[in-house]
Design an enzyme around this catalytic site. Structure first.
Site, PDB file in Angstrom:
ATOM      1  N   LYS A   1      26.585  57.309-140.274  1.00  0.00           N
ATOM      2  CA  LYS A   1      27.888  56.727-140.638  1.00  0.00           C
ATOM      3  C   LYS A   1      28.802  56.654-139.423  1.00  0.00           C
ATOM      4  CE  LYS A   1      27.899  57.578-145.529  1.00  0.00           C
ATOM      5  NZ  LYS A   1      28.473  58.139-146.719  1.00  0.00           N
TER       6      LYS A   1
ATOM      7  N   HIS B   1      40.228  56.260-168.771  1.00  0.00           N
ATOM      8  CA  HIS B   1      39.510  54.995-168.536  1.00  0.00           C
ATOM      9  C   HIS B   1      38.197  54.978-169.317  1.00  0.00           C
ATOM     10  CE1 HIS B   1      41.687  54.977-164.377  1.00  0.00           C
ATOM     11  NE2 HIS B   1      42.499  54.744-165.387  1.00  0.00           N
TER      12      HIS B   1
ATOM     13  N   CYS C   1      47.838  56.569-193.567  1.00  0.00           N
ATOM     14  CA  CYS C   1      47.066  55.460-192.964  1.00  0.00           C
ATOM     15  C   CYS C   1      45.947  55.914-192.025  1.00  0.00           C
ATOM     16  CB  CYS C   1      47.991  54.519-192.212  1.00  0.00           C
ATOM     17  SG  CYS C   1      49.157  53.732-193.312  1.00  0.00           S
TER      18      CYS C   1
HETATM   19  N1  LIG Z   1      34.191  56.260-155.113  1.00  0.00           N
HETATM   20  C1  LIG Z   1      35.340  56.049-155.711  1.00  0.00           C
HETATM   21  O1  LIG Z   1      35.628  54.932-156.186  1.00  0.00           O
HETATM   22  C2  LIG Z   1      36.354  57.139-155.829  1.00  0.00           C
HETATM   23  C3  LIG Z   1      37.632  56.837-156.258  1.00  0.00           C
HETATM   24  C4  LIG Z   1      38.577  57.860-156.341  1.00  0.00           C
HETATM   25  C5  LIG Z   1      38.230  59.162-156.014  1.00  0.00           C
HETATM   26  N2  LIG Z   1      36.950  59.419-155.622  1.00  0.00           N
HETATM   27  C6  LIG Z   1      36.630  60.810-155.246  1.00  0.00           C
HETATM   28  O2  LIG Z   1      36.694  60.880-153.826  1.00  0.00           O
HETATM   29  C7  LIG Z   1      35.683  61.740-153.316  1.00  0.00           C
HETATM   30  C8  LIG Z   1      34.780  60.994-152.371  1.00  0.00           C
HETATM   31  O3  LIG Z   1      34.136  59.963-153.089  1.00  0.00           O
HETATM   32  P1  LIG Z   1      33.205  58.924-152.355  1.00  0.00           P
HETATM   33  O4  LIG Z   1      32.697  57.992-153.405  1.00  0.00           O
HETATM   34  O5  LIG Z   1      33.917  58.373-151.167  1.00  0.00           O
HETATM   35  O6  LIG Z   1      32.030  59.900-151.888  1.00  0.00           O
HETATM   36  P2  LIG Z   1      30.768  59.586-150.947  1.00  0.00           P
HETATM   37  O7  LIG Z   1      29.661  60.401-151.459  1.00  0.00           O
HETATM   38  O8  LIG Z   1      30.596  58.104-150.837  1.00  0.00           O
HETATM   39  O9  LIG Z   1      31.233  60.121-149.537  1.00  0.00           O
HETATM   40  C9  LIG Z   1      31.420  61.464-149.254  1.00  0.00           C
HETATM   41  C10 LIG Z   1      31.193  61.644-147.757  1.00  0.00           C
HETATM   42  O10 LIG Z   1      31.539  62.980-147.416  1.00  0.00           O
HETATM   43  C11 LIG Z   1      30.666  63.354-146.352  1.00  0.00           C
HETATM   44  N3  LIG Z   1      30.706  64.803-146.152  1.00  0.00           N
HETATM   45  C12 LIG Z   1      30.110  65.787-146.869  1.00  0.00           C
HETATM   46  N4  LIG Z   1      30.379  66.991-146.326  1.00  0.00           N
HETATM   47  C13 LIG Z   1      31.184  66.776-145.254  1.00  0.00           C
HETATM   48  C14 LIG Z   1      31.802  67.621-144.300  1.00  0.00           C
HETATM   49  N5  LIG Z   1      31.653  68.942-144.346  1.00  0.00           N
HETATM   50  N6  LIG Z   1      32.540  67.056-143.335  1.00  0.00           N
HETATM   51  C15 LIG Z   1      32.709  65.733-143.289  1.00  0.00           C
HETATM   52  N7  LIG Z   1      32.136  64.873-144.156  1.00  0.00           N
HETATM   53  C16 LIG Z   1      31.388  65.389-145.130  1.00  0.00           C
HETATM   54  C17 LIG Z   1      29.329  62.807-146.799  1.00  0.00           C
HETATM   55  O11 LIG Z   1      28.394  62.750-145.749  1.00  0.00           O
HETATM   56  C18 LIG Z   1      29.747  61.441-147.314  1.00  0.00           C
HETATM   57  O12 LIG Z   1      29.694  60.462-146.301  1.00  0.00           O
HETATM   58  C19 LIG Z   1      34.976  62.303-154.548  1.00  0.00           C
HETATM   59  O13 LIG Z   1      35.573  63.515-154.908  1.00  0.00           O
HETATM   60  C20 LIG Z   1      35.230  61.268-155.605  1.00  0.00           C
HETATM   61  O14 LIG Z   1      35.181  61.818-156.904  1.00  0.00           O
HETATM   62  C21 LIG Z   1      36.016  58.443-155.501  1.00  0.00           C
END
Ligand SMILES: NC(=O)c1ccc[n+]([C@@H]2O[C@H](COP(=O)([O-])OP(=O)(O)OC[C@H]3O[C@@H](n4cnc5c(N)ncnc54)[C@H](O)[C@@H]3O)[C@@H](O)[C@H]2O)c1
Length: 438
Positions: free
Chosen positions: A35, A217, A268
């Site tokens: 990444k 949702h 109701c």
């Molecule tokens: N995907 C969504 O649409 C969305 C929306 C709102 C909130 N969230 C929340 O946000 C958070 C992230 O979601 P996402 O979909 O982006 O996750 P993801 O799995 O796509 O990305 C998480 C990233 O964190 C990295 N990571 C793990 N350990 C790490 C560390 N110690 N240091 C640095 N990087 C590290 C991983 O390698 C990965 O690239 C989650 O808690 C999720 O629930 C996601």
């Protein structure tokens, strides 16, 4: 500002690109070297509309850098946004291992930092995680105290995959859970320009809010889908029905019915839910969510009963009997259900309801109460004060100024109040107050 972002998945990568586009210097950190390489080359690590062009532009701007060195990223920034994944563990709990590991490194990274640092958790975390789990780790590793040297915040992220850049720019609102004006000020500088309301709340409420929004949702989608299954089985166009449902902005798509309180009842909702479930059974349509509603409602009554019985008091006064304030309709009133249960347990009950006068009850309303609480006439009092003065435990099932005034004026230190109506002005005034779930 100089920012660092930890976790370059959907949330982190989009935030990095948008913040750099808006003129900030952003350091991206991830444990996956692939990444980091992609971002270094100006490529996007996630597939999202607009990200290919945006990543190329921000990489060319010179405002984006990447590293796997946590200490360097924290040292060169004033705010860190933490966006690591929090997936489900096998038992359904939230797997917080990435956040826990990172918290340790973040704490160590600020040990020798002289400038204050703001950590903003944007990963979805179950309530209590930031203050009870992550804060002790960061405090231990840094040798500093939250609020003195660093600040912890939780700011839920509301972007949706597929439209995440647009959602970043037009969020429904910005909510910051924080205990520190310094951190709130910094986040206002960073996100205050967005075209939405900016709300500040406690860290725990912000954590809960994120779960609540996602649950809502999921609930809405399932509601539309269960409605569609039944509509289709009945030869009704589900799209036509749901479009019309959404046109009612007064009762349907509105804050109506979204305030915590006592159980629902009346002539109701319960009967129409039962009719819906019967219809579904006849057509072999499974509707587990709608089918679970009455049971959940019953459990709310059970909770009230539990609070009442756990006080051990025998002389009970009940203010309110009809199914909601301002009506004399007793049909399927959850307060009548409660009264039935209390009488069944042998408690001495007196009841006051300003709208309920037995001599004036007619038809189905009259026969309902006669069937469920046959001797109700002996229990009803026309004077609220008589009920208050003759009880040790007062159940407040009605809201309104007159009830609140009477309770505040007459309740003594010997009274216990079980509040089913969320009488905010009574809470704090009476010594023995039990809220239903507040
Ligand atoms: N995907 C969504 O649409 C969305 C929306 C709102 C909130 N969230 C929340 O946000 C958070 C992230 O979601 P996402 O979909 O982006 O996750 P993801 O799995 O796509 O990305 C998480 C990233 O964190 C990295 N990571 C793990 N350990 C790490 C560390 N110690 N240091 C640095 N990087 C590290 C991983 O390698 C990965 O690239 C989650 O808690 C999720 O629930 C996601």
């Amino acid at each position: 500002m100089n920012l660092s972002i930890f976790g370059l998945g959907y949330v982190g990568a989009v935030s990095l690109a948008c913040l750099a586009r808006d003129g900030h210097n952003v350091i991206g950190v991830d444990i996956e070297p692939a990444k980091l390489s992609l971002i270094r080359e100006g490529k996007t690590p996630v597939v999202e509309e607009g990200m290919i062009e945006l990543m190329a532009a921000v990489a060319a701007s010179g405002r984006v850098s990447v590293t796997s060195d946590v200490a360097a990223a924290v040292g060169d920034s004033e705010i860190s946004l933490i966006c690591v994944g929090t997936p489900s563990a096998a038992n359904g709990s939230q797997d917080q291992s990435a956040a826990l590991r990172l918290a340790k490194d973040l704490g160590a990274a600020i040990r020798n930092k002289t400038q204050p640092h703001v950590f903003v958790f944007r990963s979805t975390l179950v309530p209590g995680t930031v203050e009870d789990v992550l804060r002790p780790i960061i405090e231990r590793e840094s040798g500093k105290k939250d609020g003195e040297g660093f600040h912890l915040c939780f700011q839920p992220e509301f972007l949706r995959e597929g439209s995440s850049i647009r959602d970043y720019d037009r969020p429904p609102f910005t909510v910051v859970g924080s205990n520190h004006p310094y951190a709130i000020g910094k986040l206002k500088d960073l996100f205050g320009h967005l075209p939405c309301e900016f709300h500040v709340t406690s860290v725990r409420a912000a954590e809960m809010l994120k779960l609540c929004c996602n649950n809502f949702h999921a609930l809405k989608i399932t509601f539309a889908n269960e409605t569609a299954r039944l509509s289709h089985a009945l030869g009704v166009d589900p799209f036509e029905v749901m479009e019309l449902v959404c046109k009612d902005k007064q009762l349907n798509i509105s804050p109506a019915y979204l305030k915590p309180g006592y159980a629902f009842g009346g002539s109701c909702l319960p009967k129409d839910l039962r009719a819906t479930m019967h219809l579904a059974k006849q057509r072999d349509v499974e509707l587990p969510m709608l089918g679970g509603i009455l049971d959940s409602n019953r459990q709310h009554v059970e909770l009230a009963l539990h609070h009442i019985l756990s006080t051990g008091k025998r002389k009970v006064g009940m203010i309110g009997l009809s199914f909601k304030t301002g009506t004399d309709d007793l049909r399927e009133s959850p307060l009548v259900t409660l009264a039935e249960q209390l009488i069944g347990k042998g408690l001495d009950l007196l009841v006051y309801d300003p709208e309920v006068h037995l001599s004036r009850l007619l038809g189905a309303n009259k026969s309902f109460i006669e069937r469920h609480v046959p001797h109700i006439g002996r229990l009803i009092r026309e004077d609220i004060n008589e009920v208050i003065d003759n009880s040790e435990l007062l159940i407040v099932g009605l809201s309104g100024g007159a009830v609140s005034d009477a309770v505040q004026a007459r309740a003594t230190a010997e009274h216990t109040i079980v509040d089913l109506a969320h009488m905010t002005d009574v809470k704090g005034v009476v010594p023995n107050y039990i809220g239903l779930c507040w």
